[in-house]
Design a protein around this motif. Sequence first.
Motif, short mmCIF file in Angstrom:
data_model
loop_
_atom_site.label_atom_id
_atom_site.label_comp_id
_atom_site.label_asym_id
_atom_site.label_seq_id
_atom_site.Cartn_x
_atom_site.Cartn_y
_atom_site.Cartn_z
N UNK A 191 0.85 -1.20 0.00
CA UNK A 191 0.00 0.00 0.00
C UNK A 191 0.88 1.25 0.00
N UNK A 192 0.34 2.32 -0.58
CA UNK A 192 1.14 3.55 -0.78
C UNK A 192 1.24 4.37 0.50
N UNK A 193 2.49 4.60 0.92
CA UNK A 193 2.71 5.31 2.17
C UNK A 193 2.16 6.72 2.19
N UNK A 194 2.24 7.44 1.05
CA UNK A 194 1.79 8.84 1.11
C UNK A 194 0.27 8.93 1.23
N UNK A 199 -4.63 9.36 5.19
CA UNK A 199 -5.85 8.64 5.59
C UNK A 199 -5.64 7.64 6.71
N UNK A 200 -4.34 7.41 7.13
CA UNK A 200 -4.10 6.32 8.06
C UNK A 200 -4.34 4.99 7.37
N UNK A 201 -4.48 3.92 8.19
CA UNK A 201 -4.79 2.64 7.54
C UNK A 201 -5.93 1.91 8.22
N UNK A 202 -6.80 2.67 8.87
CA UNK A 202 -7.96 2.07 9.52
C UNK A 202 -8.95 1.47 8.51
N UNK A 254 -4.36 6.20 12.50
CA UNK A 254 -5.46 7.17 12.32
C UNK A 254 -5.21 8.16 11.19
N UNK A 255 -3.96 8.40 10.83
CA UNK A 255 -3.66 9.36 9.79
C UNK A 255 -3.79 10.81 10.27
N UNK A 256 -3.96 11.70 9.31
CA UNK A 256 -3.96 13.14 9.57
C UNK A 256 -5.41 13.61 9.80
N UNK A 257 -5.78 13.76 11.07
CA UNK A 257 -7.18 14.06 11.40
C UNK A 257 -7.66 15.40 10.82
#
Length: 370
Positions: A191-194, A199-202, A254-257
Amino acid sequence: MKYLAEFRDGDIAQKLAADIRAITTRPWAIMEVCGGQTHSILRNGIDQLLPPEVELIHGPGCPVCVTPLDMIDKALAIAALPGVIFTSFGDMLRVPGSEKDLFRVKSEGGDVRIVYSPLDAVQIARENPAKQVVFFGIGFETTAPANAMAVHLAKREGLGNFSMLVSHVLVPPAIDAIMSAPGNRVQAFLAAGHVCSVMGFWQYPPLATRHAVPIVITGFEPLDVLEGIRRTVQCLETADYRVDNAYARVVTFDGNAPAQALLAEVFTVTDRAWRGIGVIPASGWRLSDAYADYDAEHRFDVGAIRTVESALCRAGEVLQGSIKPSQCEAFGTQCTPRTPLGATMVSSEGACAAYFNYGRFHTLERATVG
Ligand code: SF4
């Protein structure tokens, strides 16, 4: 080169490749979703370091390549209108529409401008109140926050002369569609890190469970990709179908809220057509009702577009991993980066361009996965 050279160390790369060879006992097919990773793999010869049992399948994660032809044609129609300044990232200008590309529209007198950020387009709108300024908003979850911010700013400032032609696509529904397709050979994903940094990975654990596929989040440097492959093969060999984060220096669950909150305000999930693939349900974003006034498709009358795909181009099969670019009859002959027939040869993230630029002119002999 701190934080860069560390992830390009040749000795460590050889060690990781040896580790992958040591744990691989049978054929595996792994899809790297992102075109940026495809280019890293081919530029650094990572595919040639792997044991023959490990096949990398190049996925549809090139934003320019998957933008559907009718959106390109709509962009061409809007850009040709008098009084319009049409703005876009540079890659889009050479993508063939049904009859021409944006460079041709520019040469015919259209005011087409390359920008490096959607916020540049907003600035052009501020400076040109008598013109309609349109930005071509394409891409995955990575580019979406900046595009959302541009529309948000335009609305806040009451810029009535700014609008966006939106063609955003989303990664998780694409993974779902690939795994659900008849004849699918993919057994695991990088999966793409950027994308995951936003989006996080939830969203990924239900996909991994439903399709029994490991999903390993990786970055783009050679050691990131090799470590991602090592972890993926480890999961496959042990039937461990989970989500693993190999890019923890950038990605959290969670990624960038704040970015996600802005995206939820400005965009709404919608069905999207992917060029060469077709419509994937709930696989994209459009502007939400609160921002509908800033939708270029509503502002300009571009509904009656008739699209005509190239009869030669097999980009749809390339994007789905069914063929390698060098298996296309036009590859390197009728189709080159100077004479592209499809977006996958134009884009800096396109698989056909990667094969051409890094000299993969012959189909690699690979183990067949049953
Ligand atoms: S090589 Fe050119 S014609 Fe063939 S699939 Fe790629 S972009 Fe299309």
